[in-house]
Design a protein around this motif. Structure first.
Motif, mmCIF file in Angstrom:
data_model
loop_
_atom_site.group_PDB
_atom_site.id
_atom_site.type_symbol
_atom_site.label_atom_id
_atom_site.label_comp_id
_atom_site.label_asym_id
_atom_site.label_seq_id
_atom_site.Cartn_x
_atom_site.Cartn_y
_atom_site.Cartn_z
ATOM 1 N N ASP A 1 -6.278 -1.836 5.188
ATOM 2 C CA ASP A 1 -5.645 -0.533 4.979
ATOM 3 C C ASP A 1 -6.448 0.320 4.000
ATOM 4 O OD1 ASP A 1 -3.612 -1.191 6.704
ATOM 5 O OD2 ASP A 1 -2.198 -1.757 5.119
ATOM 6 N N CYS A 2 -6.917 -0.290 2.912
ATOM 7 C CA CYS A 2 -7.724 0.451 1.929
ATOM 8 C C CYS A 2 -9.044 0.911 2.543
ATOM 9 C CB CYS A 2 -7.979 -0.406 0.694
ATOM 10 S SG CYS A 2 -6.505 -0.641 -0.320
ATOM 11 N N LEU B 1 -2.529 12.390 3.554
ATOM 12 C CA LEU B 1 -2.700 12.204 4.995
ATOM 13 C C LEU B 1 -3.416 10.889 5.299
ATOM 14 C CD1 LEU B 1 -2.375 13.393 7.823
ATOM 15 C CD2 LEU B 1 -4.592 14.513 7.505
ATOM 16 N N ALA B 2 -4.459 10.586 4.555
ATOM 17 C CA ALA B 2 -5.186 9.330 4.756
ATOM 18 C C ALA B 2 -4.312 8.131 4.400
ATOM 19 C CB ALA B 2 -6.464 9.321 3.925
ATOM 20 N N ALA B 3 -3.503 8.270 3.354
ATOM 21 C CA ALA B 3 -2.599 7.166 2.984
ATOM 22 C C ALA B 3 -1.540 6.963 4.056
ATOM 23 C CB ALA B 3 -1.952 7.460 1.637
ATOM 24 N N VAL C 1 -0.026 6.588 -3.588
ATOM 25 C CA VAL C 1 -0.777 7.849 -3.544
ATOM 26 C C VAL C 1 0.128 9.014 -3.926
ATOM 27 C CG1 VAL C 1 -1.912 9.448 -1.956
ATOM 28 C CG2 VAL C 1 -2.543 7.047 -1.955
ATOM 29 N N GLN C 2 1.384 8.961 -3.525
ATOM 30 C CA GLN C 2 2.322 10.017 -3.921
ATOM 31 C C GLN C 2 2.527 10.014 -5.427
ATOM 32 O OE1 GLN C 2 5.826 9.210 -1.594
ATOM 33 N NE2 GLN C 2 5.055 10.308 0.202
ATOM 34 N N GLY C 3 2.408 8.833 -6.058
ATOM 35 C CA GLY C 3 2.610 8.725 -7.494
ATOM 36 C C GLY C 3 1.409 9.135 -8.326
ATOM 37 N N LEU C 4 0.293 9.386 -7.674
ATOM 38 C CA LEU C 4 -0.890 9.790 -8.447
ATOM 39 C C LEU C 4 -0.679 11.172 -9.057
ATOM 40 C CD1 LEU C 4 -3.848 8.745 -6.102
ATOM 41 C CD2 LEU C 4 -3.220 7.726 -8.263
#
Length: 187
Positions: free
Chosen positions: A56-57, A80-82, A94-97
């Motif tokens: 996934d990464c 989008l990539a996540a 990623v939302q938490g970044l």
């Protein structure tokens, strides 16, 4: 009398402990995870979660590099990539970044690998960011392939030892029970 019953029922009850052990291990690792049965099954195999996460990464890094190359704004490209990975933990991380300060909470740090976290929070130029994302994708793909090779080498050996050992145990019990019965009758 009970010894004869055990001998006759041997093919049925001998496999029961192994089946119950396998079912118990799968259920213990997967109850309440909200995943489908196939996801629960594959995640019960050791190293499969890490292999899937590394893939996934790698996929996220490759897609993000393509989006950066196409000049998609970073604020749109990263989520989008996540999302394209299909991994809920990556999407939440990623939302938490918080890109403004380059800091995240400890929970997000624990989810994203350090190199990918650094690439996502650094202020690199698009060309440098694209190169760093390609390196990250290659790194995580290599790590995943290495773990697959390890699993490919060890899983058949472990399965052979468990099943062959179990069958040897069943055979030993099958041979030993009549001897015990004979000795009991001789008394």
């Amino acid at each position: 009398n009970w010894v004869r019953w055990l001998q006759q029922a041997m093919p049925y009850w001998a496999a029961a402990p192994f089946v119950l052990l396998f079912v118990g291990l799968v259920l213990a690792r997967t109850v309440g995870t909200g995943k489908t049965w196939s996801e629960r099954f594959w995640s019960s195999i050791p190293l499969m979660n890490r292999i899937s996460f590394d893939q996934d990464c790698a996929g996220m890094s490759e897609l993000l590099a393509r989006l950066v190359q196409q000049e998609v704004p970073r604020q749109e490209a990263v989520p989008l990539a996540a999302w394209a990975t299909g991994n809920d933990e990556v999407v939440k991380a990623v939302q938490g970044l918080n890109e403004a300060s380059g800091r995240t909470d400890e929970k997000v740090d624990a989810v994203l690998p350090p190199f990918l976290h650094w690439v996502l929070t650094s202020e690199l130029e698009p060309e440098e960011l694209q190169n760093a994302l390609h390196v990250a994708a290659d790194t995580y793909r290599f790590r995943s392939n290495r773990r697959v090779a390890l699993l490919r080498g060890t899983l058949p050996i472990v399965a052979c030892v468990v099943f062959a050992g179990g069958m040897t145990l069943v055979y030993g019990v099958t041979v030993f029970l009549p001897v015990v019965q004979m000795l009991y009758e001789m008394r």
